[in-house]
Design an enzyme around this catalytic site. Structure first.
Site, PDB file in Angstrom:
ATOM      1  N   LYS A  66      36.430  38.801  71.759  1.00 14.06           N
ATOM      2  CA  LYS A  66      35.353  37.987  72.344  1.00 14.06           C
ATOM      3  C   LYS A  66      35.302  36.563  71.799  1.00 14.06           C
ATOM      4  CE  LYS A  66      32.450  41.949  73.342  1.00 14.06           C
ATOM      5  NZ  LYS A  66      31.152  42.593  73.238  1.00 14.06           N
ATOM      6  N   ASP A 102      26.238  40.183  77.130  1.00 14.89           N
ATOM      7  CA  ASP A 102      25.856  41.271  76.213  1.00 14.89           C
ATOM      8  C   ASP A 102      24.367  41.217  75.854  1.00 14.89           C
ATOM      9  OD1 ASP A 102      28.322  42.514  76.003  1.00 14.89           O
ATOM     10  OD2 ASP A 102      28.948  41.323  74.278  1.00 14.89           O
ATOM     11  N   LEU A 217      24.823  49.471  68.994  1.00 17.06           N
ATOM     12  CA  LEU A 217      25.463  48.779  70.119  1.00 17.06           C
ATOM     13  C   LEU A 217      26.689  49.548  70.597  1.00 17.06           C
ATOM     14  CD1 LEU A 217      25.208  44.975  69.273  1.00 17.06           C
ATOM     15  CD2 LEU A 217      23.477  46.563  70.096  1.00 17.06           C
ATOM     16  N   TYR A 219      28.540  53.321  71.748  1.00 12.92           N
ATOM     17  CA  TYR A 219      28.133  54.536  72.448  1.00 12.92           C
ATOM     18  C   TYR A 219      29.184  55.611  72.154  1.00 12.92           C
ATOM     19  CZ  TYR A 219      31.519  52.716  75.773  1.00 12.92           C
ATOM     20  OH  TYR A 219      32.656  52.217  76.344  1.00 12.92           O
TER      21      TYR A 219
HETATM   22  P1  ATR Z   1      32.533  43.101  67.059  1.00 11.44           P
HETATM   23  O1  ATR Z   1      33.036  42.110  68.057  1.00 11.44           O
HETATM   24  O2  ATR Z   1      32.292  44.475  67.605  1.00 11.44           O
HETATM   25  O3  ATR Z   1      31.337  42.643  66.295  1.00 11.44           O
HETATM   26  P2  ATR Z   1      34.101  42.361  64.845  1.00 11.44           P
HETATM   27  O4  ATR Z   1      33.954  40.921  65.198  1.00 11.44           O
HETATM   28  O5  ATR Z   1      35.422  42.866  64.330  1.00 11.44           O
HETATM   29  O6  ATR Z   1      33.748  43.281  66.045  1.00 11.44           O
HETATM   30  O7  ATR Z   1      32.939  42.706  63.784  1.00 11.44           O
HETATM   31  C1  ATR Z   1      32.834  43.965  63.211  1.00 11.44           C
HETATM   32  C2  ATR Z   1      31.565  44.029  62.386  1.00 11.44           C
HETATM   33  O8  ATR Z   1      31.486  45.307  61.730  1.00 11.44           O
HETATM   34  C3  ATR Z   1      31.524  43.007  61.271  1.00 11.44           C
HETATM   35  O9  ATR Z   1      30.186  42.665  61.019  1.00 11.44           O
HETATM   36  C4  ATR Z   1      32.141  43.802  60.121  1.00 11.44           C
HETATM   37  O10 ATR Z   1      31.819  43.293  58.850  1.00 11.44           O
HETATM   38  P3  ATR Z   1      32.730  42.123  58.187  1.00 11.44           P
HETATM   39  O11 ATR Z   1      32.306  40.842  58.854  1.00 11.44           O
HETATM   40  O12 ATR Z   1      32.425  42.207  56.764  1.00 11.44           O
HETATM   41  O13 ATR Z   1      34.169  42.508  58.518  1.00 11.44           O
HETATM   42  C5  ATR Z   1      31.478  45.124  60.327  1.00 11.44           C
HETATM   43  N1  ATR Z   1      32.186  46.243  59.694  1.00 11.44           N
HETATM   44  C6  ATR Z   1      33.347  46.805  60.095  1.00 11.44           C
HETATM   45  N2  ATR Z   1      33.681  47.843  59.293  1.00 11.44           N
HETATM   46  C7  ATR Z   1      32.692  47.949  58.352  1.00 11.44           C
HETATM   47  C8  ATR Z   1      32.436  48.819  57.251  1.00 11.44           C
HETATM   48  N3  ATR Z   1      33.269  49.816  56.936  1.00 11.44           N
HETATM   49  N4  ATR Z   1      31.315  48.611  56.520  1.00 11.44           N
HETATM   50  C9  ATR Z   1      30.465  47.605  56.818  1.00 11.44           C
HETATM   51  N5  ATR Z   1      30.633  46.736  57.862  1.00 11.44           N
HETATM   52  C10 ATR Z   1      31.732  46.912  58.617  1.00 11.44           C
END
Ligand code: ATR
Length: 281
Positions: A66, A102, A217, A219
């Site tokens: 995105k 969204d 967010l 599902y």
């Molecule tokens: P999206 O577009 O769905 O938001 P993304 O940009 O990859 O996908 O973001 C994923 C989110 O999930 C981020 O906030 C990520 O935290 P970081 O910015 O620290 O990477 C969070 N996230 C993913 N895995 C996680 C985990 N195991 N524990 C905590 N936060 C997690």
């Protein structure tokens, strides 16, 4: 003539978007061809050019593309600019116009389908990636109270708060602070922790009370751990992202075809199937 649409993501084979758009097209009497295209971020630009060359008229963009989609657009709507993320592409001559549906999709599901009054709700947003960026501006516009943003990587939460630009209302806190923040009226999980197979840091019980709503967010299976936790804490509502998915799709459909589809039927079908999936597990 059939017009070409697609959802780009990685992975994307599980996406319900082709089915939702097929149902909308049937309802509106519009012949559309909508496929799912799996592409990694490094190949996204080339894949999109190829899609346009084959007559692609519009696309949805999902994880993790995105923010990359936002960068590829020659112009964007204000709500996409505020999110710094694009989930809807519209072909305009030789260029892509970008929108983000969204946030409006989430707010429509929460207020119109789930019947929540969002006004003045003290809100916690877990995550600061593309999904969080997409929904935060719309939540503020819908009249929530203070918004607290907590993310594993604090710099991303800072960047989101800076972009939202309401310092008295939007606050960034560390994960370690969660136990000191008290109770929230609305807690949204915008992280991909469950889907990535990781475990989210244990959340303190004190975040949720008996009047709180918990919203994922995601599902399907990715939503289960967070919503099960919320139910175990006695949250008043625990809501997954299926309604948001259908509503953001309807908004994208309206941008492409100039007509807003009715969402109740396809939502009902998908909800019944998801209930069967969860029960079968
Ligand atoms: P999206 O577009 O769905 O938001 P993304 O940009 O990859 O996908 O973001 C994923 C989110 O999930 C981020 O906030 C990520 O935290 P970081 O910015 O620290 O990477 C969070 N996230 C993913 N895995 C996680 C985990 N195991 N524990 C905590 N936060 C997690």
């Amino acid at each position: 003539m059939s017009r070409h649409y697609a959802v780009f993501g990685h992975p994307v084979s599980h996406s319900l978007s082709p089915r939702i758009h097929a149902a909308f097209g049937k309802q509106a009497g519009i012949a559309i061809e909508y496929s799912a295209i799996d592409v990694e971020p490094s190949g996204f630009d080339a894949a999109l050019q190829d899609f346009a060359a084959r007559g692609g008229a519009g696309a949805n963009v999902t994880l993790p593309l995105k923010e990359a989609a936002y960068a590829l657009c020659s112009d964007t709507t204000e709500r996409a600019r505020r999110a710094g993320a694009v989930n809807t592409l519209i072909r305009n001559g030789d260029a892509w116009h970008g929108d983000n549906t969204d946030g409006v999709g989430l707010v429509r599901d929460l207020t119109e389908r789930q019947g929540l009054d969002l006004r003045a709700r003290r809100t916690l947003l877990l995550g600061a990636g593309g999904a969080a960026r997409g929904v935060a501006p719309a939540l503020l516009d819908a009249g929530i109270g203070d918004l607290f943003i907590v993310n594993r990587t604090p710099a991303r939460a800072d960047a989101l708060a800076d972009m939202l630009g309401q310092p008295g209302r939007v606050h960034v806190r560390y994960l370690d602070d969660l136990r000191n923040l008290g109770e929230f009226d609305l807690v949204l999980n915008a992280t991909t922790a469950a889907r990535d197979g990781g475990s989210f840091p244990t959340l303190p019980r004190s975040l949720l009370g008996r009047r709180s709503a918990a919203v994922s967010l995601s599902y399907g299976e990715a939503a289960i751990p967070f919503l099960a936790w919320a139910r175990a804490q006695g949250a008043h509502e625990s809501i997954d992202g299926l309604g948001m998915l259908v509503e953001q799709a309807a908004e994208s459909f309206a941008r492409w075809h100039g007509t807003r589809p009715d969402t109740d039927r396809i939502y009902g079908e998908l909800r019944a199937e998801s209930a069967r999936l969860v029960t079968a597990d």
